[in-house]
Design a protein around this motif. Structure first.
Motif, mmCIF file in Angstrom:
data_model
loop_
_atom_site.group_PDB
_atom_site.id
_atom_site.type_symbol
_atom_site.label_atom_id
_atom_site.label_comp_id
_atom_site.label_asym_id
_atom_site.label_seq_id
_atom_site.Cartn_x
_atom_site.Cartn_y
_atom_site.Cartn_z
ATOM 1 N N SER A 104 0.852 -1.181 0.000
ATOM 2 C CA SER A 104 0.000 0.000 0.000
ATOM 3 C C SER A 104 0.894 1.239 0.000
ATOM 4 N N ARG A 105 0.778 2.110 1.019
ATOM 5 C CA ARG A 105 1.618 3.306 1.076
ATOM 6 C C ARG A 105 3.000 3.021 1.646
ATOM 7 N N GLY A 106 3.167 1.857 2.273
ATOM 8 C CA GLY A 106 4.393 1.566 3.004
ATOM 9 C C GLY A 106 5.388 0.741 2.212
ATOM 10 N N MET A 107 6.566 0.518 2.836
ATOM 11 C CA MET A 107 7.633 -0.277 2.254
ATOM 12 C C MET A 107 8.342 -1.026 3.367
ATOM 13 N N LEU A 108 8.864 -2.192 3.044
ATOM 14 C CA LEU A 108 9.670 -2.953 3.985
ATOM 15 C C LEU A 108 11.134 -2.583 3.816
ATOM 16 N N MET A 109 11.847 -2.437 4.945
ATOM 17 C CA MET A 109 13.275 -2.113 4.943
ATOM 18 C C MET A 109 14.011 -3.234 5.674
ATOM 19 N N PRO A 110 14.582 -4.195 4.948
ATOM 20 C CA PRO A 110 15.190 -5.365 5.595
ATOM 21 C C PRO A 110 16.305 -5.036 6.574
ATOM 22 N N THR A 111 17.066 -3.976 6.331
ATOM 23 C CA THR A 111 18.200 -3.652 7.207
ATOM 24 C C THR A 111 17.812 -2.725 8.357
ATOM 25 N N PHE A 112 16.518 -2.427 8.473
ATOM 26 C CA PHE A 112 16.093 -1.467 9.489
ATOM 27 C C PHE A 112 16.467 -1.898 10.912
ATOM 28 N N PRO A 113 16.227 -3.144 11.332
ATOM 29 C CA PRO A 113 16.534 -3.497 12.729
ATOM 30 C C PRO A 113 17.983 -3.227 13.124
ATOM 31 N N VAL A 114 18.926 -3.578 12.248
ATOM 32 C CA VAL A 114 20.343 -3.372 12.568
ATOM 33 C C VAL A 114 20.679 -1.887 12.588
ATOM 34 N N ALA A 115 20.219 -1.147 11.573
ATOM 35 C CA ALA A 115 20.526 0.288 11.501
ATOM 36 C C ALA A 115 19.904 1.039 12.675
ATOM 37 N N ALA A 116 18.671 0.691 13.013
ATOM 38 C CA ALA A 116 18.007 1.367 14.123
ATOM 39 C C ALA A 116 18.719 1.089 15.443
ATOM 40 N N TRP A 117 19.130 -0.146 15.666
ATOM 41 C CA TRP A 117 19.846 -0.494 16.898
ATOM 42 C C TRP A 117 21.109 0.352 17.055
ATOM 43 N N ARG A 118 21.861 0.484 15.963
ATOM 44 C CA ARG A 118 23.101 1.258 16.017
ATOM 45 C C ARG A 118 22.827 2.739 16.261
ATOM 46 N N LEU A 119 21.895 3.319 15.517
ATOM 47 C CA LEU A 119 21.658 4.758 15.621
ATOM 48 C C LEU A 119 20.980 5.144 16.933
ATOM 49 N N VAL A 159 -5.886 5.911 7.416
ATOM 50 C CA VAL A 159 -7.156 5.711 6.718
ATOM 51 C C VAL A 159 -6.828 5.371 5.269
ATOM 52 N N LEU A 160 -7.179 4.149 4.856
ATOM 53 C CA LEU A 160 -6.885 3.674 3.506
ATOM 54 C C LEU A 160 -8.176 3.486 2.717
ATOM 55 N N PRO A 161 -8.065 3.378 1.399
ATOM 56 C CA PRO A 161 -9.265 3.136 0.583
ATOM 57 C C PRO A 161 -9.945 1.817 0.947
ATOM 58 N N ALA A 162 -11.130 1.612 0.411
ATOM 59 C CA ALA A 162 -11.923 0.420 0.724
ATOM 60 C C ALA A 162 -11.187 -0.847 0.301
ATOM 61 N N GLY A 163 -11.551 -1.969 0.947
ATOM 62 C CA GLY A 163 -10.948 -3.259 0.606
ATOM 63 C C GLY A 163 -10.494 -3.989 1.853
ATOM 64 N N TRP A 164 -10.649 -5.330 1.829
ATOM 65 C CA TRP A 164 -10.323 -6.107 3.020
ATOM 66 C C TRP A 164 -8.827 -6.040 3.359
ATOM 67 N N PHE A 165 -7.960 -5.986 2.334
ATOM 68 C CA PHE A 165 -6.521 -5.938 2.608
ATOM 69 C C PHE A 165 -6.142 -4.636 3.300
ATOM 70 N N ASN A 166 -6.734 -3.534 2.870
ATOM 71 C CA ASN A 166 -6.458 -2.251 3.518
ATOM 72 C C ASN A 166 -6.982 -2.217 4.942
ATOM 73 N N ARG A 167 -8.143 -2.887 5.184
ATOM 74 C CA ARG A 167 -8.636 -2.957 6.558
ATOM 75 C C ARG A 167 -7.659 -3.749 7.436
ATOM 76 N N PHE A 168 -7.078 -4.799 6.868
ATOM 77 C CA PHE A 168 -6.092 -5.598 7.599
ATOM 78 C C PHE A 168 -4.862 -4.755 7.933
ATOM 79 N N ILE A 169 -4.397 -3.963 6.954
ATOM 80 C CA ILE A 169 -3.241 -3.097 7.190
ATOM 81 C C ILE A 169 -3.550 -2.090 8.299
ATOM 82 N N GLU A 170 -4.733 -1.502 8.259
ATOM 83 C CA GLU A 170 -5.114 -0.540 9.298
ATOM 84 C C GLU A 170 -5.099 -1.193 10.676
#
Length: 381
Positions: A104-119, A159-170
Motif C-alpha cells: 500500500s503506502r508503506g515499504m519494507l526495509m530489511p536492514t532497518f533493525p540493525v541500523a536502528a539499533w546502532r543509531l 485511513v486507507l481506501p476500501a478493501g479487506w486488505f487495507n482494513r487488515f493493514i489498518e
C-alpha cells in the motif's frame, strides 16, 4: 535539559519550561552546565524530497534543531534509487535504508533493525513519526539501549481506501502504534481537537501533548501571482484553490461537484488543483476522470509545487482555498493560505477545523455535504 531523577529529557510546548513526564518535575532556570547539544534521531518512512505535510513537519523541526547547534539525524527509507544512501541536507544527516517490497503506502526495509539499533545507541532522544510500521521495534530497541527516551508525533490515524486488505493493514498498524505508545514518554498531537476524536490517541490521552505544527511560508510576490495567472490563462478568473494530494480521504471530488452550482453564479470560475494527482498507491484521480472531463476547462491541474515562493504566490492567487477532507489531523495548507491572505472553507472534520475555529478566517461546513460546501464557497467569494 534532563530530569535528574529519571534521566528523561524535559518536554516542552511552544513556551515555558518543560516537564518530566514521569514525575512532573518542572525544569528550572537554564543552567550552562546542562545546555549541551542534544543528539536527536528522527524515524519516519518518507523524508525529503518526498513532499507531504508529515515530511515538511519533520524537515522543519530537524533543521531548526540543527540550526540551534543540536545534532539531527533522520532514519528513513530510500524509496527511490536516485537518492543517495546517506547525505546531509541543511545540517541534517539523512540515512536512507534500501527497500524490498511496497505494501500500500508503506515499504519494507530489511536492514532497518540493525541500523536502528546502532543509531538509537548513538542518540539522546528518539523522535518517532507515525504511522510507521517499525514504531514498536524502535521503542523496544530504545528500551534496551539504556532506556533512551522516545517521543511519538502522531500525524494522523491511518485511513486507507476500501478493501479487506487495507482494513487488515489498518488493524496491524493500529496494534503496532499501541505497542509503541506504551513506552513513549509523550505523544504529540497536532491539536486537542484531533486528539479528542482520534482512536489512536484517546487510549493514551495522559501522555498526549497538543502542539501545533510549525508553519512557514514566504510573503507572496504580486509579480509572481500575475505570472501564474498568465501562465495558466487565469487572468480575470474567480479562482477556487485546492492544495494537496488527490486522494480519496481528502475528498477533492466534493469540490468538483460544486462546480455546476458555483459556475452559474460565477461565470469565470476556475477550480485550480496544486498537488500530486496521479498517486501510485491509489487511483482516485482515474476514478474521477469522467467527472473532471465533464467540467471541461473549469478545472486546472498545476501538479506538485515544490518551490515555497511559487506556493505562496499560488495561495495569494486563489480567492478561496477549500479543504473538503473526510479525515485530516490539521491541514497545514490552510494555515499557509491564511498567512498569504486567502480565506479557507473547510469540512467539519476533527483537526482540520481547528485553524478556522482559532482564526475565524473562513467557514466550516458539514462533512460530505456538497450543497453546503458550494454555499459556503459562494459566501466567501
Amino acid at each position: 535539559m534532563v530530569c535528574p531523577t529519571h534521566d528523561r529529557l524535559y518536554l516542552s510546548g511552544c513556551t515555558g519550561p518543560g516537564t518530566c513526564v514521569q514525575c512532573n518535575r518542572r525544569a528550572g532556570p537554564p543552567d550552562s552546565r546542562m545546555r549541551r547539544p542534544m543528539k536527536v534521531l528522527y524515524v519516519l518512512l518518507y523524508y525529503v524530497p518526498h513532499c507531504t505535510g508529515l515530511t515538511i513537519h519533520v524537515q522543519r523541526i530537524a533543521e531548526a534543531m540543527a540550526a540551534r547547534g543540536h545534532e539531527s539525524t533522520v532514519l528513513t527509507a530510500r524509496y527511490s534509487r536516485a537518492l543517495p544512501p546517506e547525505e546531509v541536507i541543511n545540517g541534517v544527516r539523512v540515512v536512507r535504508l534500501p527497500t524490498f517490497l511496497r505494501i500500500s503506502r508503506g515499504m519494507l526495509m530489511p536492514t532497518f533493525p540493525v541500523a536502528a539499533w546502532r543509531l538509537i545507541g548513538e542518540h539522546d532522544l528518539i523522535s518517532i513519526h507515525t504511522p510507521l510500521l517499525e514504531a514498536s521495534l524502535v521503542t523496544t530497541w530504545a528500551r534496551l539501549r539504556k532506556r533512551r527516551p522516545v517521543v511519538i508525533t502522531h500525524h494522523g490515524d491511518l485511513v486507507l481506501p476500501a478493501g479487506w486488505f487495507n482494513r487488515f493493514i489498518e488493524f496491524v498498524m493500529y496494534r503496532i502504534y499501541r505497542a509503541a505508545a506504551r513506552y513513549a514518554s509523550a505523544v504529540i498531537a497536532y491539536s486537542q481537537d484531533y486528539a479528542d476524536h482520534s482512536s489512536y490517541l484517546r487510549p493514551v490521552m495522559p501522555k498526549v501533548r497538543p502542539i501545533y505544527p510549525p508553519v512557514t511560508i514566504p510573503r507572496p510576490h504580486p509579480e509572481g501571482v500575475a505570472a501564474l495567472r498568465r501562465q495558466y490563462r487565469l487572468e480575470g478568473k474567480t479562482i477556487v484553490g485546492y492544495a494537496g494530494r488527490f486522494v480519496e480521504e481528502k475528498r477533492p471530488d466534493l469540490l468538483l461537484r460544486t462546480v455546476p452550482y458555483l459556475s452559474a453564479r460565477f461565470p469565470n470560475l476556475r477550480v485550480v488543483f496544486a498537488g500530486e494527482y496521479r498517486i501510485r498507491y491509489e487511483h482516485f484521480y482515474e476514478r474521477c476522470l469522467p467527472l473532471i472531463e465533464s467540467l471541461n476547462d473549469r478545472v486546472v491541474f498545476l501538479g506538485l509545487i515544490r518551490d515555497p515562493q511559487t506556493l505562496a504566490d499560488f495561495y495569494a492567487m486563489c480567492d478561496v482555498l477549500v479543504l473538503p477532507s473526510g479525515t485530516e489531523c490539521f491541514g497545514l495548507v490552510q494555515a499557509e493560505a491564511m498567512l498569504c491572505g486567502t480565506p479557507v472553507v473547510v469540512s467539519d472534520t476533527p483537526g482540520a477545523r481547528e485553524v478556522v475555529r482559532v482564526t475565524g478566517m473562513g467557514e466550516i461546513v458539514p462533512r460530505g455535504d456538497v450543497q453546503a460546501l458550494a454555499q459556503a464557497i459562494a459566501r466567501v467569494l
